[in-house]
Design a protein around this motif. Sequence first.
Motif, PDB file in Angstrom:
ATOM      1  N   LYS A  65       0.799  -1.164   0.021  1.00  0.00           N
ATOM      2  CA  LYS A  65      -0.060   0.172  -0.096  1.00  0.00           C
ATOM      3  C   LYS A  65       0.845   1.317   0.070  1.00  0.00           C
ATOM      4  O   LYS A  65       1.729   1.346   0.757  1.00  0.00           O
ATOM      5  CB  LYS A  65      -0.962   0.032   1.218  1.00  0.00           C
ATOM      6  CG  LYS A  65      -1.766  -1.204   1.072  1.00  0.00           C
ATOM      7  CD  LYS A  65      -3.067  -1.175   2.389  1.00  0.00           C
ATOM      8  CE  LYS A  65      -2.461  -1.399   3.483  1.00  0.00           C
ATOM      9  NZ  LYS A  65      -3.636  -1.275   4.586  1.00  0.00           N
ATOM     10  N   PRO A  66       0.787   2.222  -1.023  1.00  0.00           N
ATOM     11  CA  PRO A  66       1.487   3.242  -1.016  1.00  0.00           C
ATOM     12  C   PRO A  66       1.016   4.536  -0.283  1.00  0.00           C
ATOM     13  O   PRO A  66      -0.039   4.851  -0.061  1.00  0.00           O
ATOM     14  CB  PRO A  66       1.266   3.666  -2.364  1.00  0.00           C
ATOM     15  CG  PRO A  66       0.202   3.224  -2.958  1.00  0.00           C
ATOM     16  CD  PRO A  66      -0.345   1.984  -2.108  1.00  0.00           C
ATOM     17  N   VAL A  67       2.081   5.126   0.481  1.00  0.00           N
ATOM     18  CA  VAL A  67       1.991   6.356   1.027  1.00  0.00           C
ATOM     19  C   VAL A  67       2.847   7.561   0.398  1.00  0.00           C
ATOM     20  O   VAL A  67       3.904   7.326   0.461  1.00  0.00           O
ATOM     21  CB  VAL A  67       2.181   6.263   2.656  1.00  0.00           C
ATOM     22  CG1 VAL A  67       1.773   7.524   3.469  1.00  0.00           C
ATOM     23  CG2 VAL A  67       1.575   5.135   3.280  1.00  0.00           C
ATOM     24  N   CYS A  68       2.271   8.607   0.208  1.00  0.00           N
ATOM     25  CA  CYS A  68       2.850   9.680  -0.655  1.00  0.00           C
ATOM     26  C   CYS A  68       2.989  10.831   0.307  1.00  0.00           C
ATOM     27  O   CYS A  68       2.176  11.232   1.181  1.00  0.00           O
ATOM     28  CB  CYS A  68       2.148   9.843  -1.754  1.00  0.00           C
ATOM     29  SG  CYS A  68       1.858   8.601  -3.024  1.00  0.00           S
ATOM     30  N   GLU A  69       3.656  11.781  -0.417  1.00  0.00           N
ATOM     31  CA  GLU A  69       4.234  12.938   0.493  1.00  0.00           C
ATOM     32  C   GLU A  69       5.071  12.864   1.813  1.00  0.00           C
ATOM     33  O   GLU A  69       4.458  12.325   2.769  1.00  0.00           O
ATOM     34  CB  GLU A  69       2.920  13.774   0.722  1.00  0.00           C
ATOM     35  CG  GLU A  69       2.174  14.191  -0.418  1.00  0.00           C
ATOM     36  CD  GLU A  69       2.603  15.346  -1.067  1.00  0.00           C
ATOM     37  OE1 GLU A  69       2.692  16.689  -0.641  1.00  0.00           O
ATOM     38  OE2 GLU A  69       3.392  14.922  -2.170  1.00  0.00           O
ATOM     39  N   VAL A  72       3.671  13.214   5.314  1.00  0.00           N
ATOM     40  CA  VAL A  72       2.567  12.337   5.605  1.00  0.00           C
ATOM     41  C   VAL A  72       3.165  11.046   5.724  1.00  0.00           C
ATOM     42  O   VAL A  72       2.921  10.178   6.713  1.00  0.00           O
ATOM     43  CB  VAL A  72       1.572  12.057   4.290  1.00  0.00           C
ATOM     44  CG1 VAL A  72       0.452  11.348   4.546  1.00  0.00           C
ATOM     45  CG2 VAL A  72       0.982  13.783   4.228  1.00  0.00           C
TER      46      VAL A  72
ATOM     47  N   TYR B  92      -3.086   3.757   8.086  1.00  0.00           N
ATOM     48  CA  TYR B  92      -3.009   3.815   6.666  1.00  0.00           C
ATOM     49  C   TYR B  92      -4.270   4.989   6.165  1.00  0.00           C
ATOM     50  O   TYR B  92      -3.902   5.557   5.436  1.00  0.00           O
ATOM     51  CB  TYR B  92      -3.398   2.590   5.982  1.00  0.00           C
ATOM     52  CG  TYR B  92      -3.003   2.785   4.604  1.00  0.00           C
ATOM     53  CD1 TYR B  92      -3.903   2.639   3.442  1.00  0.00           C
ATOM     54  CD2 TYR B  92      -1.794   2.972   3.986  1.00  0.00           C
ATOM     55  CE1 TYR B  92      -3.980   2.690   2.299  1.00  0.00           C
ATOM     56  CE2 TYR B  92      -1.375   3.158   2.559  1.00  0.00           C
ATOM     57  CZ  TYR B  92      -2.683   3.151   1.703  1.00  0.00           C
ATOM     58  OH  TYR B  92      -2.659   3.310   0.357  1.00  0.00           O
ATOM     59  N   ALA B  95      -3.140   8.417   6.966  1.00  0.00           N
ATOM     60  CA  ALA B  95      -2.205   8.604   5.834  1.00  0.00           C
ATOM     61  C   ALA B  95      -2.914   9.369   4.515  1.00  0.00           C
ATOM     62  O   ALA B  95      -2.622  10.264   3.933  1.00  0.00           O
ATOM     63  CB  ALA B  95      -0.995   7.929   5.706  1.00  0.00           C
ATOM     64  N   ILE B  96      -4.034   8.528   4.136  1.00  0.00           N
ATOM     65  CA  ILE B  96      -4.782   8.618   3.216  1.00  0.00           C
ATOM     66  C   ILE B  96      -5.304  10.068   3.049  1.00  0.00           C
ATOM     67  O   ILE B  96      -5.622  11.007   2.333  1.00  0.00           O
ATOM     68  CB  ILE B  96      -5.562   7.569   2.575  1.00  0.00           C
ATOM     69  CG1 ILE B  96      -4.873   6.204   2.312  1.00  0.00           C
ATOM     70  CG2 ILE B  96      -6.536   8.000   1.438  1.00  0.00           C
ATOM     71  CD1 ILE B  96      -4.123   6.613   1.195  1.00  0.00           C
ATOM     72  N   ARG B  98      -4.554  12.702   5.211  1.00  0.00           N
ATOM     73  CA  ARG B  98      -3.856  13.626   5.135  1.00  0.00           C
ATOM     74  C   ARG B  98      -3.442  14.040   4.009  1.00  0.00           C
ATOM     75  O   ARG B  98      -3.142  15.015   3.520  1.00  0.00           O
ATOM     76  CB  ARG B  98      -2.436  13.384   6.117  1.00  0.00           C
ATOM     77  CG  ARG B  98      -2.791  13.558   7.714  1.00  0.00           C
ATOM     78  CD  ARG B  98      -1.763  12.945   8.454  1.00  0.00           C
ATOM     79  NE  ARG B  98      -2.064  13.199   9.933  1.00  0.00           N
ATOM     80  CZ  ARG B  98      -1.824  12.287  10.891  1.00  0.00           C
ATOM     81  NH1 ARG B  98      -0.983  10.950  10.391  1.00  0.00           N
ATOM     82  NH2 ARG B  98      -1.979  12.474  12.290  1.00  0.00           N
ATOM     83  N   PHE B  99      -2.999  12.810   3.042  1.00  0.00           N
ATOM     84  CA  PHE B  99      -2.624  12.990   1.770  1.00  0.00           C
ATOM     85  C   PHE B  99      -3.410  13.891   0.959  1.00  0.00           C
ATOM     86  O   PHE B  99      -3.367  14.874   0.160  1.00  0.00           O
ATOM     87  CB  PHE B  99      -2.420  11.765   1.093  1.00  0.00           C
ATOM     88  CG  PHE B  99      -2.149  11.847  -0.497  1.00  0.00           C
ATOM     89  CD1 PHE B  99      -3.223  11.990  -1.392  1.00  0.00           C
ATOM     90  CD2 PHE B  99      -0.781  12.231  -1.069  1.00  0.00           C
ATOM     91  CE1 PHE B  99      -2.838  12.119  -2.758  1.00  0.00           C
ATOM     92  CE2 PHE B  99      -0.417  12.171  -2.058  1.00  0.00           C
ATOM     93  CZ  PHE B  99      -1.647  12.183  -3.068  1.00  0.00           C
TER      94      PHE B  99
END
Lengths: 212, 230
Positions: A65-69, A72, B92, B95-96, B98-99
């Motif tokens: 599962k990708p997390v970006c920034e 963050v 998770y 994080a989504i 916040r993104f």
Amino acid sequence: MAKSASVQVLGSWASPFSNRVQLALKLKSVEYELVEEAFYVSKSDRLVKANPVYQKIPVLIHDEKPVCESLVIVEYIDEAWTGKGPSILPSDPYDRAIARFWAGYIDEKWFPTMKQLETASGDEEKFAVVGKVLEGFALLEEAFAKCSKGKAFFGGDEVGYLDIALGCFLGWAERFLSHDVAKDILPDALKILEFFGKVQAARAAAATTAAE
Amino acid sequence: MASDKVKLLGAWQSPYAMRARIALQMKSVEYEYEEEDLLAAKSDLLLKSNPIYKKVPVLIHAHRPVSESLVILQYIDEVWAPGPAILPADPYDRAIARFWAAYIDDKWFLHLRTSVLSEGQEAKSAAEESAEGLVLLEEAFTMCSKGQKFFGGERIGYLDIVLGSFLGWIRVTEQRANSSLIDESKTPKLFEWAQHFCADVAVKDVMHQTDKLFEFAKLLAAKHKSSRET
């Protein structure tokens, strides 16, 4: 042979934002695979798939599962591996708010100003930009005094969120210091040197501690 | 600490100030609201409590100021932890959330802002880009809501507040551009979501009245035009 890692970072040694993620993972002693992206050349399919919105590094891929920034990602690392290693964000809500505020300032105001130095043309423009950069440093110095409460890091005794958010730019700071325009304004350049000398010493100490 | 005095510096036009008000309402926090006149000189209190940006909202809790709406939202969530959660529980999902909040504020909003301030083709193109951004957010909604009414699931949460606070301005833009941004056919989920959000008990008293905002937008656009011409 690449080991199949449940934690991957699409990043680059050259990117301060990627370095933030690596610093955070190191603090938490999380094993990961760094996939070097030649971001300055082209965007790989892998990167575009993992970060379709921005197509930029860093991307943390945790159990696919990708997390970006970068900021963050750093908070995610703190929360996903809570209880493992030191806390990255402070525990008090007000301290957390202050840390988040300054991290935002670094990304939205301070770093863009630093970058302006590359494109500033003519003495007047350069001088104006350096003036803004120095104002920024002064603000960060104040922030440091408040957050550190007399200790070595923004995070207190340990490297924390704000140390990571700012410390990743040390490479840039070194380039700034050797830039012609900084050399011309010597007294101010010395002030910056002093400031970063402090941060650099702290960073070296952190690296030693993390390695232990 | 949670029982210390709370004050909020805001402005009726500001979606960012609205976010803080929604959050405080959700947590049933009593607070003193102070209106900052955006058309007048900045108040001493604002300059003192937010010297870096000199902008609303500023939350002053136990005499300590917190600035930047997203920082304020998380602060409220953490201080008044027993109330309904603003951020999701899972790291998770957080994080989504916040993104997408960062996307809304750093990328998407710029188009909305341009479409409000400018005119003619520039405004039209910016409105189109806002609409495209909302198509992305429709996808985000599908992912986050997991079949429920809000980004936050059953109840409104962080991302609902971050995007929802712009609904007044979205409507103003739709009126000015004479086209829809949240479109029943292109973004059907957001279309429905917008109605649910505005009806929420924490939102309905602070949501913008579109006609009032429309008048203010005209003023802003005129100011913007004259500052570009000088």
